[in-house]
Design a protein around this motif. Structure first.
Motif, mmCIF file in Angstrom:
data_model
loop_
_atom_site.group_PDB
_atom_site.id
_atom_site.type_symbol
_atom_site.label_atom_id
_atom_site.label_comp_id
_atom_site.label_asym_id
_atom_site.label_seq_id
_atom_site.Cartn_x
_atom_site.Cartn_y
_atom_site.Cartn_z
ATOM 1 N N HIS A 38 12.892 53.395 -0.763
ATOM 2 C CA HIS A 38 12.221 53.720 0.453
ATOM 3 C C HIS A 38 12.791 55.735 -0.239
ATOM 4 O O HIS A 38 12.516 56.873 0.386
ATOM 5 N N SER A 91 9.532 46.384 2.859
ATOM 6 C CA SER A 91 8.479 46.419 4.345
ATOM 7 C C SER A 91 7.750 47.152 3.548
ATOM 8 O O SER A 91 7.583 47.621 2.577
ATOM 9 N N PRO A 92 6.751 47.299 4.140
ATOM 10 C CA PRO A 92 5.067 48.023 4.121
ATOM 11 C C PRO A 92 5.501 49.734 4.063
ATOM 12 O O PRO A 92 6.867 49.916 4.866
ATOM 13 N N GLU A 107 3.305 53.629 4.384
ATOM 14 C CA GLU A 107 2.160 54.802 4.072
ATOM 15 C C GLU A 107 2.052 55.952 3.610
ATOM 16 O O GLU A 107 2.270 56.626 4.054
ATOM 17 N N GLU A 109 -4.305 58.720 3.085
ATOM 18 C CA GLU A 109 -2.879 58.245 3.444
ATOM 19 C C GLU A 109 -3.434 56.340 3.293
ATOM 20 O O GLU A 109 -4.886 56.120 3.701
ATOM 21 N N ARG A 110 -2.581 55.711 2.913
ATOM 22 C CA ARG A 110 -2.803 54.267 2.956
ATOM 23 C C ARG A 110 -1.341 53.509 2.478
ATOM 24 O O ARG A 110 -0.486 53.882 1.716
ATOM 25 N N VAL A 111 -1.473 52.606 3.960
ATOM 26 C CA VAL A 111 -0.443 51.241 3.489
ATOM 27 C C VAL A 111 -0.269 50.762 2.630
ATOM 28 O O VAL A 111 -1.733 50.283 2.037
ATOM 29 N N PHE A 164 1.615 47.391 1.312
ATOM 30 C CA PHE A 164 2.291 46.674 2.172
ATOM 31 C C PHE A 164 3.392 46.154 0.465
ATOM 32 O O PHE A 164 3.644 46.771 -0.459
ATOM 33 N N ALA A 165 4.234 46.084 1.085
ATOM 34 C CA ALA A 165 5.542 45.389 0.370
ATOM 35 C C ALA A 165 5.768 45.120 -0.738
ATOM 36 O O ALA A 165 4.548 43.289 -0.694
ATOM 37 N N LYS A 193 3.460 45.636 -3.319
ATOM 38 C CA LYS A 193 1.854 44.998 -3.473
ATOM 39 C C LYS A 193 1.658 46.740 -3.914
ATOM 40 O O LYS A 193 2.460 47.681 -3.913
ATOM 41 N N GLN A 194 0.379 46.895 -4.360
ATOM 42 C CA GLN A 194 0.113 48.301 -4.940
ATOM 43 C C GLN A 194 -1.311 48.314 -4.468
ATOM 44 O O GLN A 194 -1.698 47.618 -3.711
ATOM 45 N N LYS A 196 -4.105 51.708 -4.704
ATOM 46 C CA LYS A 196 -4.909 52.636 -5.290
ATOM 47 C C LYS A 196 -5.779 53.943 -5.070
ATOM 48 O O LYS A 196 -6.299 53.324 -4.016
ATOM 49 N N GLU A 206 4.721 57.941 5.478
ATOM 50 C CA GLU A 206 5.204 57.771 7.036
ATOM 51 C C GLU A 206 6.127 57.175 7.260
ATOM 52 O O GLU A 206 7.042 57.661 8.688
ATOM 53 N N PHE A 207 6.546 56.305 7.007
ATOM 54 C CA PHE A 207 7.417 54.855 7.893
ATOM 55 C C PHE A 207 9.102 55.530 7.442
ATOM 56 O O PHE A 207 10.091 55.964 8.068
ATOM 57 N N ASN A 225 9.170 61.787 14.677
ATOM 58 C CA ASN A 225 8.178 60.986 13.766
ATOM 59 C C ASN A 225 7.001 59.699 14.499
ATOM 60 O O ASN A 225 6.388 59.939 14.087
ATOM 61 N N TYR A 258 3.230 50.795 11.623
ATOM 62 C CA TYR A 258 4.420 51.907 11.707
ATOM 63 C C TYR A 258 5.086 51.001 12.946
ATOM 64 O O TYR A 258 6.419 51.264 12.250
ATOM 65 N N VAL A 291 7.370 48.066 11.379
ATOM 66 C CA VAL A 291 8.123 48.078 10.543
ATOM 67 C C VAL A 291 9.766 48.591 11.080
ATOM 68 O O VAL A 291 10.749 47.904 10.238
ATOM 69 N N PHE A 292 9.224 49.044 12.218
ATOM 70 C CA PHE A 292 10.427 49.846 12.868
ATOM 71 C C PHE A 292 11.036 48.474 13.368
ATOM 72 O O PHE A 292 12.235 48.302 13.771
ATOM 73 N N GLN A 336 11.003 45.466 12.852
ATOM 74 C CA GLN A 336 11.436 44.547 11.613
ATOM 75 C C GLN A 336 12.891 44.819 11.010
ATOM 76 O O GLN A 336 13.980 44.194 11.095
ATOM 77 N N GLN A 340 -11.624 58.339 -0.685
ATOM 78 C CA GLN A 340 -10.268 57.597 -0.985
ATOM 79 C C GLN A 340 -10.343 56.580 -1.938
ATOM 80 O O GLN A 340 -9.101 56.427 -3.093
#
Lengths: 119, 264
Positions: free
Chosen positions: A39, A64-65, A67, A76-78, A80-81, A83-84, A86, A102-103, B4, B119, B122-123, B125, B188
């Motif tokens: 993290h 874990s994912p 953002e 803003e882009r999630v 994933f665990a 993963k990449q 762009k 974000e998380f 948050n 969101y 994740v928490f 989990q 983006q």
């Protein structure tokens, strides 16, 4: 009125089609890498040239994912665990632009420094 | 953790509460029955669950651009559905109107609720601090409900004072605020080029502030908009106004009377 309704729907569809097909590609886009582990973003500072669009590849090594989020960069882009993701940022004027996960905003923080390139 | 969760909830869920405030104020929901409500709710829940469990698959499709493309299409369809229902309310058959509205609601709920569920997931989990998350969730939902009630009161008062045109302008700004997220999402992933920001209003209202979130949900506020963003915003907003004017003229009514649903 049926005609107006049809025209209205056509305009909406046209908007999307134009957005999707009007792709403008930069000839050469510089690529920068960010890795998310435990993290925390590494590196936490990324320096990019001013007034240029660049590609940012974010690799999430956590289980874990997360953002990738930045109000300054409007991104803003999630990711994933394992993963990449762009994303493209810029062109931007010189300055400092914060980003965060974000998380996990307490630990996953960083900054994009936009600098004028001197030739 | 608490703050948050509140911020994420405001960002993702406040637009839904604002949408409900508009729909319950401007009268399009007056003809809706319990069956419609149940079916819409069922469709929304099913759609959110399906989207949530396929989120990764969607995001990875189109060479990693899937989420941006799919969410742009969802926002565009939402705009078309809501705009059609409000502008052509007097002309469309009520069944067609009801289902257009249902599709619009389901689409926006799917997009916003799924983003929040990622969101939340994740928490659930990994976090042991479930109490903080639940507290944050309760606080966020309370803020959203309070804002919804206040805003609904504000809209109802405007309508009571014959300011129906103002209400519709605000409604158009709201749905425009949703559709102008499309250029940003597409830029983006390099599908379109937005160019440089035109000016920066961060000194007055930052996007990350509470006011920034509320203004963004209400009007699609951006502190550093680009030319494309402003162009798209103005085009969508004025397109709605022009078509509304034409529809009212066609019905032979002044626009305020047309919006209030009065017949000639």
């Amino acid at each position: 009125m049926a005609n107006q309704l049809k025209q209205f729907h056509l305009v909406g569809i046209l908007f999307v089609v134009l957005s999707l097909t009007n792709a403008v590609k930069a000839a050469e886009t510089k690529t920068y890498h960010l890795v998310l582990e435990n993290h925390v973003f590494f590196p936490s500072e990324v320096t990019i040239p001013a007034n240029q669009k660049v590609k940012l590849i974010i690799t999430n090594k956590d289980a874990s994912p997360e953002e990738f989020d930045s109000f300054d960069l409007n991104r803003e882009r999630v990711v994933f665990a394992g993963k990449q993701a762009k994303i493209f940022i810029g062109p931007l004027p010189p300055g400092k632009y914060e980003f965060f996960g974000e998380f996990h905003p307490e630990s996953a923080r960083g900054i994009v420094i936009v600098k004028e390139v001197t030739q | 953790m608490i703050s948050n969760t509140v911020v994420v909830l405001l960002r993702d869920m406040l637009p839904l509460f604002i949408l409900i405030a508009y729909l319950s104020s401007i009268g399009v929901m007056q003809s809706l029955d319990k069956k419609w409500l149940k079916l819409t709710l069922f469709a929304a829940v099913t759609s959110v669950v399906a989207f949530y469990f396929n989120f990764e698959l969607i995001a990875e499709s189109f060479e990693g651009r899937g989420y941006e493309i799919v969410s742009s299409l969802i926002l565009c369809l939402f705009f078309i559905c809501c705009a059609s229902v409000s502008i052509f309310s007097g002309m469309l058959p009520s069944t067609y109107q009801k289902w257009l509205l249902a599709v619009g609601i389901v689409l926006l709920v799917t997009l916003k609720a799924t983003e929040f569920m990622v969101y939340f997931g994740v928490f659930i989990q990994q976090s042991g601090d479930l109490i903080s998350i639940c507290l944050g969730f309760l606080m966020g939902i309370s803020i959203c409900i309070s804002f919804h009630l206040l805003y609904r009161f504000f809209l109802t008062e405007l309508i009571a004072h014959n300011k129906i045109k103002t209400v519709y302008m605000l409604w158009f700004a709201f749905i425009t605020g949703q559709i102008v997220q499309i250029p940003e999402r597409l830029s983006q992933v390099d599908i379109i080029d937005l160019g440089k920001p035109l000016f920066n209003l961060s000194e007055f209202v930052r996007d990350s502030s509470e006011y920034g979130h509320v203004l963004n949900a209400l009007l699609g506020y951006e502190s550093s908009p680009t030319t494309t963003f402003i162009g798209a915003y103005l085009c969508s907003f004025f397109l709605l106004l022009v078509i509304s004017g034409a529809a009212a003229r066609n019905a032979g009514l002044p626009i305020s009377q047309y919006f209030s649903g009065e017949s000639k």
